[in-house]
Design an enzyme around this catalytic site. Structure first.
Site, PDB file in Angstrom:
ATOM      1  N   GLY A  61      28.106 -70.311 -23.381  1.00 42.06           N
ATOM      2  CA  GLY A  61      27.707 -71.431 -22.531  1.00 42.06           C
ATOM      3  C   GLY A  61      28.821 -71.939 -21.636  1.00 42.06           C
ATOM      4  O   GLY A  61      28.565 -72.595 -20.622  1.00 42.06           O
ATOM      5  N   SER A  62      30.059 -71.619 -21.981  1.00 37.80           N
ATOM      6  CA  SER A  62      31.181 -72.047 -21.143  1.00 37.80           C
ATOM      7  C   SER A  62      31.579 -70.985 -20.127  1.00 37.80           C
ATOM      8  O   SER A  62      32.432 -71.240 -19.280  1.00 37.80           O
ATOM      9  CB  SER A  62      32.396 -72.380 -22.021  1.00 37.80           C
ATOM     10  N   SER A 103      36.352 -74.085 -21.977  1.00 33.09           N
ATOM     11  CA  SER A 103      35.717 -74.044 -23.293  1.00 33.09           C
ATOM     12  C   SER A 103      35.212 -75.449 -23.591  1.00 33.09           C
ATOM     13  O   SER A 103      36.021 -76.377 -23.668  1.00 33.09           O
ATOM     14  CB  SER A 103      36.725 -73.612 -24.366  1.00 33.09           C
ATOM     15  N   SER A 105      34.095 -76.838 -26.285  1.00 33.91           N
ATOM     16  CA  SER A 105      34.723 -77.408 -27.493  1.00 33.91           C
ATOM     17  C   SER A 105      36.237 -77.459 -27.354  1.00 33.91           C
ATOM     18  O   SER A 105      36.903 -78.279 -27.969  1.00 33.91           O
ATOM     19  CB  SER A 105      34.372 -76.551 -28.714  1.00 33.91           C
ATOM     20  N   THR A 108      37.570 -72.279 -28.593  1.00 30.08           N
ATOM     21  CA  THR A 108      37.069 -70.901 -28.658  1.00 30.08           C
ATOM     22  C   THR A 108      38.234 -69.915 -28.600  1.00 30.08           C
ATOM     23  O   THR A 108      39.028 -69.935 -27.653  1.00 30.08           O
ATOM     24  CB  THR A 108      36.049 -70.680 -27.523  1.00 30.08           C
ATOM     25  N   ARG A 153      25.935 -75.116 -23.604  1.00 34.91           N
ATOM     26  CA  ARG A 153      24.996 -74.572 -22.617  1.00 34.91           C
ATOM     27  C   ARG A 153      24.272 -75.667 -21.848  1.00 34.91           C
ATOM     28  O   ARG A 153      23.678 -75.422 -20.810  1.00 34.91           O
ATOM     29  CB  ARG A 153      23.989 -73.634 -23.303  1.00 34.91           C
ATOM     30  N   GLU A 237      19.215 -68.823 -27.459  1.00 35.78           N
ATOM     31  CA  GLU A 237      19.766 -69.970 -28.197  1.00 35.78           C
ATOM     32  C   GLU A 237      18.761 -71.108 -28.383  1.00 35.78           C
ATOM     33  O   GLU A 237      18.753 -71.753 -29.424  1.00 35.78           O
ATOM     34  CB  GLU A 237      21.024 -70.499 -27.493  1.00 35.78           C
ATOM     35  N   HIS A 253      17.321 -47.186 -10.835  1.00 42.00           N
ATOM     36  CA  HIS A 253      17.978 -45.890 -10.976  1.00 42.00           C
ATOM     37  C   HIS A 253      18.042 -45.444 -12.436  1.00 42.00           C
ATOM     38  O   HIS A 253      18.732 -44.481 -12.763  1.00 42.00           O
ATOM     39  CB  HIS A 253      19.384 -45.963 -10.360  1.00 42.00           C
ATOM     40  N   LYS A 346      31.889 -68.626 -36.400  1.00 40.97           N
ATOM     41  CA  LYS A 346      33.200 -69.183 -36.010  1.00 40.97           C
ATOM     42  C   LYS A 346      33.972 -69.646 -37.249  1.00 40.97           C
ATOM     43  O   LYS A 346      35.178 -69.464 -37.334  1.00 40.97           O
ATOM     44  CB  LYS A 346      33.013 -70.340 -35.016  1.00 40.97           C
TER      45      LYS A 346
HETATM   46  O1  PA5 Z   1      26.026 -72.008 -26.499  1.00 44.31           O
HETATM   47  C1  PA5 Z   1      26.924 -71.985 -27.314  1.00 44.31           C
HETATM   48  O2  PA5 Z   1      27.056 -72.830 -28.213  1.00 44.31           O
HETATM   49  C2  PA5 Z   1      27.932 -70.857 -27.255  1.00 44.31           C
HETATM   50  O3  PA5 Z   1      27.540 -69.873 -26.361  1.00 44.31           O
HETATM   51  C3  PA5 Z   1      29.318 -71.419 -26.898  1.00 44.31           C
HETATM   52  O4  PA5 Z   1      29.322 -71.882 -25.578  1.00 44.31           O
HETATM   53  C4  PA5 Z   1      30.377 -70.351 -27.112  1.00 44.31           C
HETATM   54  O5  PA5 Z   1      30.407 -69.970 -28.458  1.00 44.31           O
HETATM   55  C5  PA5 Z   1      31.763 -70.809 -26.706  1.00 44.31           C
HETATM   56  O6  PA5 Z   1      32.081 -72.062 -27.240  1.00 44.31           O
HETATM   57  P1  PA5 Z   1      32.694 -73.165 -26.273  1.00 44.31           P
HETATM   58  O7  PA5 Z   1      31.662 -73.363 -25.212  1.00 44.31           O
HETATM   59  O8  PA5 Z   1      32.899 -74.358 -27.097  1.00 44.31           O
HETATM   60  O9  PA5 Z   1      33.957 -72.572 -25.738  1.00 44.31           O
END
Ligand code: PA5
Length: 351
Positions: A61-62, A103, A105, A108, A153, A237, A253, A346
């Site tokens: 998501g980041s 990131s 959080s 990551t 996300r 997700e 292709h 994680k």
């Molecule tokens: O959607 C999510 O929770 C994940 O795809 C996170 O984005 C991914 O694990 C990376 O973590 P962060 O966005 O905290 O860097």
């Protein structure tokens, strides 16, 4: 607009409230506001030298904001953008590169590892997070602090728009008008996709009904490839569902052969993301690809982008998928917000 078919169960607002317990729909509805507020966030001063290369380090998501940034710059004379989803950054990311380490959080490990390498190589670095180690390790003068408490996300605009703003500040790519256009178009779309709008008029509810019980496949032309990926990852997700994305003309292709012959096609539901400014040959290919293969699927629906600027076209196409993924979660009876297995993985990696 002709009445859309299916998804009437989603007109039960009580059901939506019950399943979407942490109100992912509410967060998604704030997208226009997110876009405007993210553009107004204080941005680090990066000087005036324009980088030839922008490297966005991030995962999941980041990272998707980096893909969207790259797509925005495809239609402008800006720097090349790469998105690095790995522990290692490529050797060509050197001193002259501008690095966005993103990131949500801030913890990551792949992103932190890439950040460490970029620092050693003397790259210009901006860190973007809602806290965590990335904030601690980054330079406070070049850190962008995100609001806390969101799923990564659901914070995509918070991460994407400041990067656009910083490139604008250093004269690498104008953004202001595009950001405003995108926010305005999203405001209109939010009204159309809201839970209070009945399925007969709500494209995201109709898409959710279409994809329910099928294997979703999301296809697009090159510009909207990050959006097709976003649709897929939101289905993964939010709806906790397997899905796949691919891009034309490349899939003509290879993939097309399977579409023309594999009986599995009948189990697939296809979304074709169409762009208002797609290359005429891609448009022609979309028609032919449908006729020669995709029409063997259980269903095919086209979803069109809106707006003039790239950002509006990207985010408008993305919004329909974001809402559809949550409506699909409701149809499947799963809470869209938690992603327990990602957290578990994680934890295991940290142990
Ligand atoms: O959607 C999510 O929770 C994940 O795809 C996170 O984005 C991914 O694990 C990376 O973590 P962060 O966005 O905290 O860097």
């Amino acid at each position: 607009m002709a009445s859309l078919a299916g998804g009437e169960e989603l007109d039960d607002s009580e059901l939506i409230r019950k399943v979407d317990a942490s109100d992912m729909l509410g967060v998604l509805s704030s997208m226009p506001e997110q876009v405007r507020k993210a553009y107004a966030l204080p941005r680090p001063r990066l000087g005036t030298s324009k980088p030839k290369l922008v490297a966005v380090l991030g995962m999941g998501g980041s990272a998707i904001g980096g893909d969207l940034l790259g797509a925005c710059l495809l239609e402008k004379k800006g720097p090349q953008v790469i998105v690095n989803r790995d522990y290692r950054i490529p050797e060509f990311v050197g001193k002259g590169a501008l690095v966005f380490a993103v990131s949500y959080s801030g913890n990551t490990e792949e992103t932190l590892s890439g950040f460490g390498q970029a620092k050693k190589r003397g790259c210009r670095i901006v860190t973007i997070s809602s806290g965590g180690k990335l904030q601690q390790l980054g330079d406070p003068a070049t850190h962008i602090a995100l609001p806390k408490g969101l799923q990564p996300r659901a914070a995509v605009a918070w991460m994407l728009v400041p990067m656009l703003g910083m490139l604008e500040d250093i004269g690498a790519a104008p953004a202001r008008a595009d950001v405003e256009e995108a926010a305005q178009i999203l405001e209109g779309i939010m009204k159309e996709l809201a839970p209070s709008v009945p399925a007969s008029n709500n494209i995201s509810k109709a898409v959710a009904a279409q994809l329910h019980g099928a294997f979703p496949m999301i296809f697009s032309g090159p510009l909207l490839a990050p959006v097709a990926k976003r649709w897929r990852t939101q289905l993964n997700e939010n709806a906790k569902m397997l899905a796949r994305d691919d891009v034309l003309p490349e899939m003509d292709h290879n993939d097309l052969v399977a579409w023309s012959e594999d009986p599995m096609a009948a189990r697939c539901a296809i979304i074709l993301l169409r762009d208002t400014a797609e290359h005429p040959r891609v448009a022609r290919r979309m028609e032919l690809t449908r006729r020669l293969g995709l029409d063997r699927a259980r269903s095919v629906r086209e979803v069109s982008s809106r707006g003039r600027g790239t950002l509006a076209r990207l985010l408008s196409s993305m919004a329909v998928g974001d809402f559809a993924s949550v409506y699909l979660a409701v149809l499947r009876g799963v809470d869209p917000t938690p992603v327990r297995v990602i957290e578990e993985l994680k934890k295991e990696l940290a142990g």
